[in-house]
Scaffold this motif. Structure first.
Motif, PDB file in Angstrom:
ATOM      1  N   UNK A  76       0.834  -1.207   0.000  1.00  0.00           N
ATOM      2  CA  UNK A  76       0.000   0.000   0.000  1.00  0.00           C
ATOM      3  C   UNK A  76       0.866   1.254   0.000  1.00  0.00           C
ATOM      4  N   UNK A  77       1.999   1.174  -0.666  1.00  0.00           N
ATOM      5  CA  UNK A  77       2.909   2.326  -0.649  1.00  0.00           C
ATOM      6  C   UNK A  77       2.314   3.536  -1.353  1.00  0.00           C
ATOM      7  N   UNK A  78       1.541   3.288  -2.424  1.00  0.00           N
ATOM      8  CA  UNK A  78       0.945   4.411  -3.163  1.00  0.00           C
ATOM      9  C   UNK A  78      -0.359   4.827  -2.497  1.00  0.00           C
ATOM     10  N   UNK A  79      -0.525   6.121  -2.176  1.00  0.00           N
ATOM     11  CA  UNK A  79      -1.785   6.562  -1.565  1.00  0.00           C
ATOM     12  C   UNK A  79      -2.969   6.256  -2.485  1.00  0.00           C
ATOM     13  N   UNK A  80      -4.020   5.679  -1.919  1.00  0.00           N
ATOM     14  CA  UNK A  80      -5.172   5.291  -2.723  1.00  0.00           C
ATOM     15  C   UNK A  80      -6.457   5.996  -2.303  1.00  0.00           C
ATOM     16  N   UNK A  81      -6.434   6.688  -1.181  1.00  0.00           N
ATOM     17  CA  UNK A  81      -7.660   7.223  -0.602  1.00  0.00           C
ATOM     18  C   UNK A  81      -8.535   7.997  -1.570  1.00  0.00           C
ATOM     19  N   UNK A  82      -7.924   8.865  -2.380  1.00  0.00           N
ATOM     20  CA  UNK A  82      -8.718   9.676  -3.299  1.00  0.00           C
ATOM     21  C   UNK A  82      -9.458   8.816  -4.304  1.00  0.00           C
ATOM     22  N   UNK A  83      -8.845   7.706  -4.728  1.00  0.00           N
ATOM     23  CA  UNK A  83      -9.477   6.838  -5.714  1.00  0.00           C
ATOM     24  C   UNK A  83     -10.677   6.088  -5.137  1.00  0.00           C
TER      25      UNK A  83
END
Length: 442
Positions: free
Chosen positions: A427-434
């Motif tokens: 989960x290194x890449x932020x995903x919250x916005x998606x």
């Protein structure tokens, strides 16, 4: 205690005097008794005491459970808005504080005399038929099976009447403003589908991913994940009626290659290697002492870098269960704890908590939608399950919505990951916005 005011004639006045002496404050509702007498603040919800049997029940079972028993049997009723009546009672309780005044021997003697005059003295009335009657040690597999069956095996036809087309019996995710879409069935369906899509996004589901759905209910998440995300899902439930419904839906939708339905206890789940594990409002039934082992199972079942999503209700330290009524009629043996304690237990099992999102206000609207459906289909519900069970559900839904509204209960989505041995989370890449983009169109 101060000297009591002169007693007034009429059963309603006598009941009010007794109640006000016991709780130490004026009643926030009006009372009407079987003899037609009435007292209390004008314009307040009216509590109708239909028989002396209700008083006898309260003498033997004072407090929330006795009141609930009298309500579900129809010995006590409420005219007007039930929610407003409960809201007034909770407000008075907060004003009074958590402890009722101490009654002297003289107070108790006066109460006994009044109870005799009212005809309320006698043997305890039997518990209503709809009240749970569980046996055996707490959270044994057999007792847990009976507890789940009491509520979830009520009738698939009943839940089809109450729930929307998704058959999702958990908090939805409302993407619109209350004023614009709160009162429509279509909005309730959208809220449930948005919740299912949000869970799938948080879990990072992709075609072929292995999802374990623990406590799958009537299969809303299982079916959605298989149809929309092409995940391979193992659905687990203890309720036979639920398992039968999910299997029927799997056949009808041609999902046999993607979905396996297992009717078993979560403690009997074997194997591991799931890319994602979800448990939606099932953890409340696990039990307090058993939760560390449950959290450890979630960790064991997921692959390294696999995701685990727990959607679970919470409650404060002073009321870890659902309350006397909920535990007797709806969810026997349930246990809720403050959110922080659940997070700590998940972390203690080796999971890394990556996101926590409160859905408390969403549950107010979700339960309100179920309640509107119950009232609209009241006659059909009564024909199907009987008036006593219908009244249980009315009290449950109205009281539940109020508990979430007043923050006596909460509900949260907790996203975890099982890190690899080297600490990698995936989960290194932020995903919250998606997660939230276009959610209302799900």
């Amino acid at each position: 205690m101060s000297t009591p005011s002169p007693k007034r004639s009429g059963a309603a006045h006598r009941i009010a005097d007794l109640a006000e002496e016991a709780v130490g404050t004026r009643l926030p509702v009006r009372l009407r008794a079987w003899d037609g007498s009435e007292t209390g603040p004008p314009g307040a919800p009216v509590v109708v005491v239909r028989s002396r049997r209700a008083l006898r029940r309260l003498l033997w079972q004072p407090g929330e459970l006795g009141l609930a028993q009298a309500y579900v049997t129809g010995e006590i009723d409420v005219e007007g808005d039930l929610a407003e009546g409960l809201r007034a009672v909770w407000s008075a309780a907060r004003t009074r504080g958590t402890h009722a005044p101490r009654l002297t021997l003289a107070d108790r003697a006066r109460a006994a005399v009044e109870a005799v005059r009212l005809g309320a003295v006698g043997p305890p009335p039997p518990a209503p038929a709809s009240q749970a009657r569980l046996r055996g040690a707490l959270h044994t597999k057999s007792r847990d099976r009976a507890a789940i069956s009491h509520h979830y095996d009520l009738s698939n036809d009943f839940y089809r009447l109450l729930l929307d087309d998704t058959m999702a019996y958990s908090c939805g995710y409302w993407t619109g403003e209350a004023a614009e879409d709160e009162d429509t069935d279509a909005a309730a369906v959208r809220a449930q589908r948005a919740k299912l899509e949000l869970i799938c996004r948080k879990l990072g589901l992709r075609p072929g991913a292995r999802l374990l759905d623990i406590g799958c209910g009537w299969g809303s998440l299982t079916l959605y994940a298989a149809e929309r995300h092409k995940a391979r899902v193992t659905a687990v439930t203890l309720a036979r009626e639920q398992a039968a419904h999910v299997r029927e839906q799997v056949r009808e939708r041609g999902l046999g290659d993607l979905v396996e339905v297992v009717c078993q206890d979560y403690r009997d789940i074997t194997g591991s290697g799931y890319d994602a594990v979800a448990t939606v409002e099932m953890g409340e039934h696990v039990g307090d002492a058993e939760y560390p082992a449950f959290a450890a199972a979630l960790h064991r079942l997921a692959v390294p870098e696999g995701r685990v999503l727990v959607q679970q209700m919470s409650r404060g330290h002073r009321a870890p269960g659902g309350g006397a009524f909920i535990e007797a009629y709806i969810a026997p043996d349930m246990h809720m704890r403050p959110l922080g304690e659940t997070v700590g237990l998940l972390e203690g099992a080796g999971l890394e908590v990556r996101s926590v999102e409160s859905l408390r206000e969403h549950y107010v609207r979700t339960v309100a939608a179920w309640h509107r459906t119950l009232e609209r289909r009241w006659d059909d519900v009564v024909r199907l399950v009987g008036e006593e069970v219908a009244r249980v559900w009315r009290l449950y839904l109205v009281g539940g919505a109020l508990a979430f509204e007043e923050r006596r209960m909460g509900v949260d989505q907790i996203l975890c990951v099982r890190p690899s041995d080297t600490g990698a989370s995936g989960l290194a890449r932020p995903e919250g916005a998606d997660w939230y983009r276009g959610l209302e169109q799900s």
